[in-house]
Scaffold this motif. Sequence first.
Motif, short mmCIF file in Angstrom:
data_model
loop_
_atom_site.label_atom_id
_atom_site.label_comp_id
_atom_site.label_asym_id
_atom_site.label_seq_id
_atom_site.Cartn_x
_atom_site.Cartn_y
_atom_site.Cartn_z
N PRO A 74 78.08 81.32 49.51
CA PRO A 74 78.05 81.52 48.06
C PRO A 74 76.76 80.94 47.50
N GLY A 75 76.00 81.78 46.83
CA GLY A 75 74.72 81.33 46.29
C GLY A 75 73.52 81.77 47.10
N GLY A 76 73.71 82.49 48.18
CA GLY A 76 72.56 82.95 48.95
C GLY A 76 72.89 83.12 50.41
N VAL A 77 71.92 82.81 51.25
CA VAL A 77 72.17 82.83 52.69
C VAL A 77 71.79 81.46 53.25
N TYR A 78 72.28 81.20 54.46
CA TYR A 78 72.18 79.86 55.04
C TYR A 78 70.73 79.42 55.17
N ARG A 79 69.84 80.28 55.67
CA ARG A 79 68.44 79.88 55.75
C ARG A 79 67.57 81.12 55.78
N VAL B 286 66.03 81.26 49.21
CA VAL B 286 67.12 82.12 49.64
C VAL B 286 68.48 81.54 49.26
N MET B 287 68.45 80.47 48.46
CA MET B 287 69.71 79.83 48.08
C MET B 287 69.55 79.31 46.66
N VAL B 288 70.64 79.33 45.91
CA VAL B 288 70.55 78.80 44.55
C VAL B 288 70.18 77.32 44.59
N ASP B 289 69.52 76.90 43.54
CA ASP B 289 69.08 75.51 43.48
C ASP B 289 70.17 74.70 42.79
N TYR C 204 83.52 88.33 50.78
CA TYR C 204 84.12 87.05 50.43
C TYR C 204 83.20 86.23 49.52
N VAL C 205 81.92 86.13 49.91
CA VAL C 205 81.03 85.30 49.08
C VAL C 205 80.80 85.96 47.72
N LEU C 206 80.85 87.29 47.69
CA LEU C 206 80.67 87.98 46.42
C LEU C 206 81.80 87.63 45.45
N ALA C 207 83.03 87.54 45.96
CA ALA C 207 84.16 87.19 45.10
C ALA C 207 84.01 85.76 44.58
N ILE C 208 83.55 84.85 45.42
CA ILE C 208 83.37 83.47 44.97
C ILE C 208 82.27 83.40 43.92
N GLU C 209 81.18 84.12 44.20
CA GLU C 209 80.07 84.11 43.25
C GLU C 209 80.49 84.69 41.91
N LYS C 210 81.35 85.68 41.95
CA LYS C 210 81.82 86.29 40.72
C LYS C 210 82.60 85.28 39.88
N LEU C 211 83.45 84.50 40.55
CA LEU C 211 84.23 83.50 39.83
C LEU C 211 83.35 82.35 39.34
N LEU C 212 82.38 81.97 40.15
CA LEU C 212 81.50 80.88 39.75
C LEU C 212 80.49 81.33 38.70
N GLY C 213 80.26 82.64 38.63
CA GLY C 213 79.27 83.15 37.70
C GLY C 213 77.85 82.83 38.11
N ILE C 214 77.57 82.93 39.39
CA ILE C 214 76.21 82.65 39.84
C ILE C 214 75.61 83.90 40.49
N GLU C 215 74.31 83.93 40.51
CA GLU C 215 73.59 85.05 41.12
C GLU C 215 72.58 84.46 42.10
N PRO C 216 72.64 84.88 43.36
CA PRO C 216 71.67 84.34 44.33
C PRO C 216 70.26 84.81 44.01
N PRO C 217 69.25 84.10 44.52
CA PRO C 217 67.87 84.54 44.29
C PRO C 217 67.62 85.90 44.94
N PRO C 218 66.66 86.67 44.40
CA PRO C 218 66.46 88.05 44.88
C PRO C 218 66.20 88.15 46.37
N ARG C 219 65.48 87.20 46.92
CA ARG C 219 65.19 87.29 48.36
C ARG C 219 66.49 87.25 49.18
N ALA C 220 67.43 86.42 48.72
CA ALA C 220 68.72 86.37 49.42
C ALA C 220 69.43 87.71 49.33
N LEU C 221 69.31 88.36 48.17
CA LEU C 221 69.98 89.66 48.00
C LEU C 221 69.41 90.69 48.96
#
Lengths: 247, 419
Positions: free
Chosen positions: B156-161, B312-315, B78-95
Motif C-alpha cells: 500500500p503506497g507503492g512498491v517495495y523497492r 516508488v513509495m509514498v513518503d 488487495y493494495v488498491l483496496a487498502i489505498e482506496k480506504l486510506l485515500g492515498i495515491e502512490p507516486p507515478p513511478r510506482a504506478l
Amino acid sequence: MSARLESMAEALLARFDGVLHRRESSCGELSYDLDAADLQATAVALRDEEDFSFATLIDVCGVDYLGYGQAQWRTEAATESGFSRAVEPGASTTRSASESERRAQEQPARFAAVYHLLSLRHNLRVRLRAFAVGENPPVLPSVTGVWQAADWFEREAFDLFGIVFEGHGDLRRILTDYGFIGHPFRKDFPLSGKVEVRYDEDKRRVVYEPVSIEPRTLVPRVIRDDNRYRPALRAEPGDGGGQVGDG
Amino acid sequence: MAEFQSYTMNFGPQHPAAHGVLRLVLEMDGEVVTRADPHIGLLHRATEKLAESKPYNQSIGYMDRLDYVSMMANEHGYVLAIEKLLGIEPPPRALYIRVMFDEITRILNHLLWLGCHGLDVGAMTIFLYCFRERENLMDCYEAVSGTRMHATYYRPGGVYRDLPEQMPRHLAQPDAKRVSARDKAMDEGRDGSLLDFIEHFTRRFPGYVDEYETLLTENRIWKQRTVGISVVSPERALNLGFTGPMLRGSGVEWDLRKKQPYAAYADMDFDIPVGVNGDCYDRYLVRVEELRQSNRIIRQCVDWLRANPGPVMVDDFKLAPPKREEMKEKMESLIHHFKLFTEGYCVPEGEAYAAVEHPKGEFGVYLVSDGANKPFRVKIRAPGFAHMAAMDEMVRGHMLADVVATIGTMDVVFGEIDR
C-alpha cells in the motif's frame, strides 16, 4: 466519473425512494442498505430497467458483524494506567453508550449479505447490503433467479456464514470438507478450527480429534483515533487525499 | 441389444487435466454429459479469515498464493483496496512499475494457460515453448523481489523497492575461458539493468507468439477440439458473472484497464481484442492477442520508466518503513519502524471495493474496516469462481473429451477459486 455517479444516485433515489437507503462512502462508491423483503423486486428492477441495467452480479459477500468496532487493546488511556501487555482470550474494550447506540442503528442484525452489481452500459458499480432476518438461522431471499452468478456465491455465504438463502435450488456446502460441521467464517469460530486429523496406527485410518493448538493472538487488534482520517481534514475523496502523504 | 443407461462418472481430483484439485461428478448418457457438478474447496485455506487476524501488510503474501500463476495481479487488487480506504495515491513511478509487472504477470499467466490448454487437448510442443519464455519473466520477478513466484512486491503506497540497476546473470564469470556457447546464450540480454532485459524480451516476444500461432491457430486438430465447443452467448456471459477473456471471447468489449482505468493504464496505448462466436477457439484467439497487447504495454512502461526516475513509495512512515540507515540513527524512525512491523497501521472506518483486470477476469477485493489495524472483513472476488460455477451450463450436451477442453478454456487455478 463522479458526475455520472451522482446522476445514477439521483435516478436510484427517484425510483427506489424509501427502499434503498444510501450510506456514506469515503471513497466515492454507491452503497445502499435495503430490507431483505425488498431484495428480489429491487434486484429485478435494477437488472431490467434501462436507467440501471445492472446486468452482472459481481459478488455476494457474507458479513458477520459480531464484534465490529471492538479492539483488544486500549490505546487512549495510556497515561492513567499504562498499556496492557498481552491479550486475554475473549477480552475486548467496551464501547461508549453513544457509540453502541450508533452501531445498533447501523447494524440491526448480526449477519448481512453484500451484493456488488456492475452495469456495463453505464460503467458503474453499486453495492447493496441486506441484513439477514433472524439469527438461527439467518435468512435472506435468493437472487439466483435474477442473476445465475449468485448460485455459487450464495452457496459460499451459506457454507461459511450459515446464511440460508430462501429459493436457492441447490444450497449445499461448497468450500468446506465433506461432512464439515459449523460455519467457519463466523467471528465466534476459532481461527485454528475445532477438529484436527491424523492417521491412527492402531485403527489404521484417519481420525478426527479436537484441535490441540491453543488459540493465541500475535498482534492485538487496535483501533486508534487518528485525526488524519477525519473527513474534514481529508482532501476530496478519490483524488489521492493530501493529508496522509504529508506524514 | 442392451440399452445404455445414464451413469455417473467421477473426474478428478487427481486427474492431470483437472488443473489441480477439481473434482467433477459427471452424469453421462453414453459419451454425452447431461449434468456436471464440480466439487471445489479441496484447496480451501480460509485466506480471508487469516487476513482478518493479521495487520493489513502481513496479508499481501497470501494474495500471491491465491492465483499462484498471476501473483502480482492479486497483490494489486488487495493494495488498491487498502489505498482506496486510506485515500492515498502512490507516486507515478510506482504506478508505472505496477502496470509493467501486471502485464508481465498477464504474459506469465497466459503462457501457462496456453501451454496447459494445449497439453490437455493433445499438443505437447506448445507447452515446452511456453515454459521457455516463462523462465525469462520469472527472472524479472526474482530480480525485483527476490523470489520467482510469491513476490510480495506491491505495498500500500507503492512498491517495495525500485527496479535493480543490474540484471542478475547465470554465470558468475561471463568472461572465463571455459564457458560454453550454450551457457552464454542463457545470459543473453542480461548485460544491463532490469529494464534493458525487459526491453530485450519485448523485442523477442512477438516472434515467439508467432511461433505459438504457427503451432496452433490453423492446426486442424486444435480447431476440431475447440471450434464450436462451449459456446456462451453475450447475454448468458453477463448473467453468469463472466469477466475478462471469458466475457470478451463472447464478443463483449469490456476491459477494466480501459473502462475503469487504475494505476497508469489511462496513459497506455493498447487494444482490446474481442471474439465473435464465444467458443473455446475465440477465447484462445483473444488471449493470444492479449499477449501481443501486453507486450506493447510493457514496452511503453519501459520507455517511461527510463525517462522518469523518482520515488516508488509514498513518503509516509506510517505506511512505509524508514530507511535502514535512518532507523539506526534516529529515534523517531526506530519507533516508526517498530510500530509498522508489529502493530501496522489503522485504516479509517469504511468499506471499499477495488477491482483490477486480472489475467483471468475481474479480481476484486472488498474490504470492510472498523478502524482497526486488521481488516474486519476481506472478501476476495475471484474471477475463476464465477467461471467455474458456469461449468454445468457450458459442458451440458458436449462429449466427455470436450469437458477437458472447457476446463482448459476457463483458465482455472484452484488457488483463487478455493481461496
